[in-house]
Design a protein around this motif. Structure first.
Motif, PDB file in Angstrom:
ATOM      1  N   GLU A   1      35.518  13.599  36.744  1.00  0.00           N
ATOM      2  CA  GLU A   1      34.203  13.275  36.204  1.00  0.00           C
ATOM      3  C   GLU A   1      33.127  13.882  37.102  1.00  0.00           C
TER       4      GLU A   1
ATOM      5  N   THR B   1      46.408  12.649  24.656  1.00  0.00           N
ATOM      6  CA  THR B   1      46.051  11.701  25.721  1.00  0.00           C
ATOM      7  C   THR B   1      46.318  12.306  27.088  1.00  0.00           C
TER       8      THR B   1
ATOM      9  N   ALA C   1      43.777  15.153  27.678  1.00  0.00           N
ATOM     10  CA  ALA C   1      42.447  14.599  27.961  1.00  0.00           C
ATOM     11  C   ALA C   1      42.354  14.152  29.415  1.00  0.00           C
ATOM     12  N   HIS C   2      43.384  13.515  29.913  1.00  0.00           N
ATOM     13  CA  HIS C   2      43.405  13.043  31.300  1.00  0.00           C
ATOM     14  C   HIS C   2      43.400  14.215  32.282  1.00  0.00           C
TER      15      HIS C   2
ATOM     16  N   GLY D   1      38.537  12.058  29.931  1.00  0.00           N
ATOM     17  CA  GLY D   1      38.537  10.595  30.026  1.00  0.00           C
ATOM     18  C   GLY D   1      39.398   9.917  28.992  1.00  0.00           C
ATOM     19  N   SER D   2      39.137  10.180  27.719  1.00  0.00           N
ATOM     20  CA  SER D   2      39.919   9.548  26.658  1.00  0.00           C
ATOM     21  C   SER D   2      40.298  10.581  25.606  1.00  0.00           C
ATOM     22  N   SER D   3      41.371  10.301  24.877  1.00  0.00           N
ATOM     23  CA  SER D   3      41.824  11.242  23.853  1.00  0.00           C
ATOM     24  C   SER D   3      40.816  11.325  22.712  1.00  0.00           C
ATOM     25  N   GLN D   4      40.152  10.183  22.414  1.00  0.00           N
ATOM     26  CA  GLN D   4      39.158  10.190  21.335  1.00  0.00           C
ATOM     27  C   GLN D   4      37.987  11.116  21.679  1.00  0.00           C
ATOM     28  N   TYR D   5      37.489  11.005  22.906  1.00  0.00           N
ATOM     29  CA  TYR D   5      36.374  11.852  23.327  1.00  0.00           C
ATOM     30  C   TYR D   5      36.805  13.315  23.388  1.00  0.00           C
TER      31      TYR D   5
END
Length: 293
Positions: free
Chosen positions: A194, A247, A250-251, A256-260
Motif C-alpha cells: 500500500e 485473490t 490481488a494480494h 488489497g482485495s479481489s473485488q477491488y
C-alpha cells in the motif's frame, strides 16, 4: 579531415563493417499493452512520439514520455508497458553492428559495457530515426540504399553521443528531477504494498501536491496511474503465466482485495481478469500493435 571523420571513413572501409536492420518503423500501441521480458542481439532505440510508457530493464522501471528516447543494448533483458489510460506511439529501430571498434572511443553511444541510455528532449534524434525508417522501407537500388543507411546511422550515432555527453555533464541528481527519481525508485521497489501519498510526501519532505504536479511533468503520467500501470502489468504476468486465483494475485500486486482488483483491472483493460487470461493464452503481443509506417 578531423579525427572523427577519419575514424568513420576507416570504419566504413573495413571488410568486417556491417549494419544490419531487423526492424525500423513507427508503431502505435493500445492502452495497457504489454510486451513481455525478452532480449535480442540487436541494439534497440525507442523514441516516444505520443503518450507515455514504462520500460523495464533488468528489474529497473523507467517511465518515458513524449520527447524521451531509450536505447537498450544487445542482450539486455527488457519489457515494454504502455500507460493504462492512452495509446503510445513510438519510433523504433532494431539493428546489429559489426566492425565498429575504431569508433567506440570517439562516440560514447557505441562504447562497450552499456545496458541502456535514457535521454530527454530528443526531437532531433527522432528526425534522424524516421529518416532511417523511410530509407529502409523505400524502393531503391541496394547499393544506394546501403550507402544512405550508413550515412543516416552515423548521423544518428553522432547526435546520440552528443546528447549522452551533454546529459552526463549536467547530471547532478538534484532538485525536482532528482527527488522524483528517488520517489520512482521507491515506488518500483514497493508497488506491491500500500502506497499512501501523504506518507510518501512526508518521507521525502515535500507536499503530496508537489509530488502529483512534478511527477506528471517528469513522467507524462500521474503518480497513481504509474503505480496502477505497474500493478496491472504484474497482474497480467501472473494471469498469463500462472494459475493463481484473483485473490492471490490481488494480494501479490498491492490491490488489497479481489473485488477491488477486478474492478480496477476491468476499468483499465475493459475486460475481467478471467477474460484477459483466456484472451492472451497463445496470442502474440505483436498482433495488437499498429504499424503507422
Amino acid at each position: 579531415m578531423n579525427r572523427l571523420e577519419y575514424c568513420m571513413a576507416k570504419t566504413m572501409l573495413q571488410p568486417s563493417f556491417e549494419i544490419k536492420i531487423r526492424n525500423a518503423g513507427v508503431y502505435r500501441f493500445p492502452p495497457a499493452y504489454r510486451f513481455e521480458t525478452h532480449n535480442h542481439r540487436e541494439i534497440e532505440i525507442n523514441y516516444i512520439n505520443h503518450g507515455s510508457c514504462i520500460m523495464g530493464i533488468n528489474g529497473i522501471f523507467l517511465p518515458l514520455k513524449r520527447g524521451d528516447c531509450l536505447a537498450v543494448y544487445s542482450g539486455i533483458p527488457h519489457q515494454f508497458i504502455v500507460d493504462t489510460r492512452e495509446t503510445c506511439r513510438i519510433t523504433q529501430l532494431e539493428f546489429a553492428l559489426k566492425g565498429i571498434e575504431g569508433l567506440k572511443e570517439e562516440l560514447p553511444f557505441l562504447r562497450d559495457g552499456l545496458e541502456y541510455q535514457k535521454l530527454s528532449g530528443c526531437e532531433n534524434v527522432n528526425d534522424l530515426m524516421e529518416n532511417i525508417c523511410r530509407i529502409f522501407r523505400a524502393s531503391k537500388e541496394e547499393e544506394e540504399k546501403e550507402a544512405l543507411l550508413h550515412l543516416g546511422f552515423f548521423q544518428l550515432f553522432i547526435e546520440l553521443s552528443g546528447k549522452i555527453e551533454g546529459q552526463s555533464k549536467g547530471k547532478s541528481k538534484k532538485g525536482k528531477a532528482g527527488r522524483i527519481a528517488e520517489i520512482i525508485s521507491y515506488i518500483n521497489e514497493n508497488c506491491e504494498k500500500e502506497i499512501n501519498m501523504e506518507e510518501l510526501a512526508r518521507k521525502y519532505g515535500v507536499s503530496s501536491r508537489y509530488i502529483r504536479k512534478c511527477f506528471q511533468e517528469e513522467t507524462g503520467m500521474s503518480c497513481q496511474t504509474y503505480i496502477s500501470t505497474l500493478r496491472i502489468a504484474k497482474a497480467k504476468e501472473l494471469l498469463w503465466f500462472t494459475s493463481k486465483s484473483a485473490t492471490e494475485i490481488a494480494h501479490e500486486t498491492g490491490f488489497g482485495s479481489s473485488q477491488y482488483f477486478c474492478r480496477v483491472f476491468q476499468q483499465y483493460t475493459e475486460m475481467t481478469p478471467l477474460e484477459y487470461r483466456n484472451l492472451w493464452r497463445g496470442q502474440k503481443a505483436e498482433e495488437l500493435c499498429i504499424i503507422d509506417f
